[in-house]
Design a protein around this motif. Structure first.
Motif, short mmCIF file in Angstrom:
data_model
loop_
_atom_site.label_atom_id
_atom_site.label_comp_id
_atom_site.label_asym_id
_atom_site.label_seq_id
_atom_site.Cartn_x
_atom_site.Cartn_y
_atom_site.Cartn_z
N UNK A 147 79.60 -11.42 34.51
CA UNK A 147 78.58 -11.43 35.56
C UNK A 147 77.25 -11.91 35.00
N UNK A 148 76.90 -11.49 33.78
CA UNK A 148 75.65 -11.93 33.17
C UNK A 148 75.64 -13.45 32.96
N UNK A 149 76.75 -14.00 32.49
CA UNK A 149 76.83 -15.45 32.30
C UNK A 149 76.71 -16.18 33.63
N UNK A 150 77.30 -15.62 34.68
CA UNK A 150 77.20 -16.22 36.00
C UNK A 150 75.76 -16.18 36.51
N UNK A 151 75.08 -15.07 36.27
CA UNK A 151 73.68 -14.97 36.69
C UNK A 151 72.82 -16.01 35.98
N UNK A 152 73.22 -16.39 34.77
CA UNK A 152 72.49 -17.42 34.02
C UNK A 152 72.89 -18.83 34.44
#
Length: 262
Positions: A28-33
């Protein structure tokens, strides 16, 4: 702007063990980035839930239900990323684990399984991913090690030894893959996941864990995800072969000089 270096717009990432806990938080963090994400784990229902979270961030997700204790399954993920999204820029080797047990209640077979699950699968995906990255723009590989790979704790012989090997594998593969691919690792301390709840479910045990950690709390999966994001992006463009210990200060000097609290 400096914050632009924390972006992954147009990039594609593979995250193993992405169905829950630390792996889900990383995805999810990578997607938010800004990254599109290939999600791999054993349980399809969990992966579908994480995929929905990725899509809510406006990014694409592809689910791969796979037994990643088989290194060949890990290696296949690089090709899947290219087939689905035409590129691969970030690999997060998060899958791992091992049966708890001290030397007297363990065996060579248990140790070998821990190495296969924690080291061999990471090696297989690293090799396959690096081959793809070297044909493109390079990339970043992040391995999830563990604090128990450095400190000695009873009952973690197989798991801790395998994670120690993964930590040094990170340094050695970073030397081999530089300069076009950076390889780093995160070594979490005690992080509150569903697996940990089974170990520290009793309040007394939780208090004991918190008391032994300088920051006096158990970590959250997002604490680890933030460190992975840093290592996956250009924010860490001058880092390779490093291990970030996200452990609440477990490895900090623990010297009590008898001074009053500040």
């Amino acid at each position: 702007m400096i914050l632009d270096r924390f972006r992954l717009d147009g990039k594609v990432a593979v995250v193993t063990g992405a169905g829950r806990g630390i792996g889900a938080a990383i995805a999810v963090a990578l997607a938010e980035a800004g990254a599109d994400v290939v999600l791999a784990a054993r349980t399809r229902s969990q992966l579908l839930s994480v995929a929905e979270e990725v899509r809510r961030r406006g990014r694409r997700a592809h689910v791969v239900e796979s037994d990643l204790s088989d290194p060949a399954a890990g290696a296949a993920l690089a090709g899947i990323a290219v087939a689905e999204f035409d590129r691969l820029d970030v690999v997060v080797n998060n899958v791992g684990g091992g049966r708890p047990g001290p030397l007297g209640r363990s065996s060579t077979d248990v140790l070998e399984r821990a190495f296969r699950f924690n080291v061999s699968t990471a090696d297989a995906l690293t090799r396959a991913g690096a081959e793809v990255m070297l044909r493109g723009d390079g990339g970043a590989i992040v391995n999830i090690s563990s604090a128990i790979g450095r400190v000695a704790g009873r009952g973690f012989l197989a798991y801790g030894t395998a994670k120690a090997a993964l930590t040094h594998y990170t340094r050695l593969s970073a030397a081999d893959l530089a300069p076009r691919i950076r390889v780093n690792a995160v070594a979490p301390g005690t992080v509150f996941t569903s697996a940990l709840r089974k170990l520290v479910g009793e309040e007394a045990m939780r208090e004991r864990v918190e008391a032994s950690t300088p920051l006096r709390r158990i970590g959250d999966p997002q604490d680890v995800a933030a460190a992975v994001l840093y290592l996956a992006t250009d924010a860490s463009a001058y880092l390779t072969g490093k291990v970030i210990e996200v452990d609440g200060g477990l490895h900090a000097p623990n010297i009590d000089l008898g001074l009053p609290d500040l």
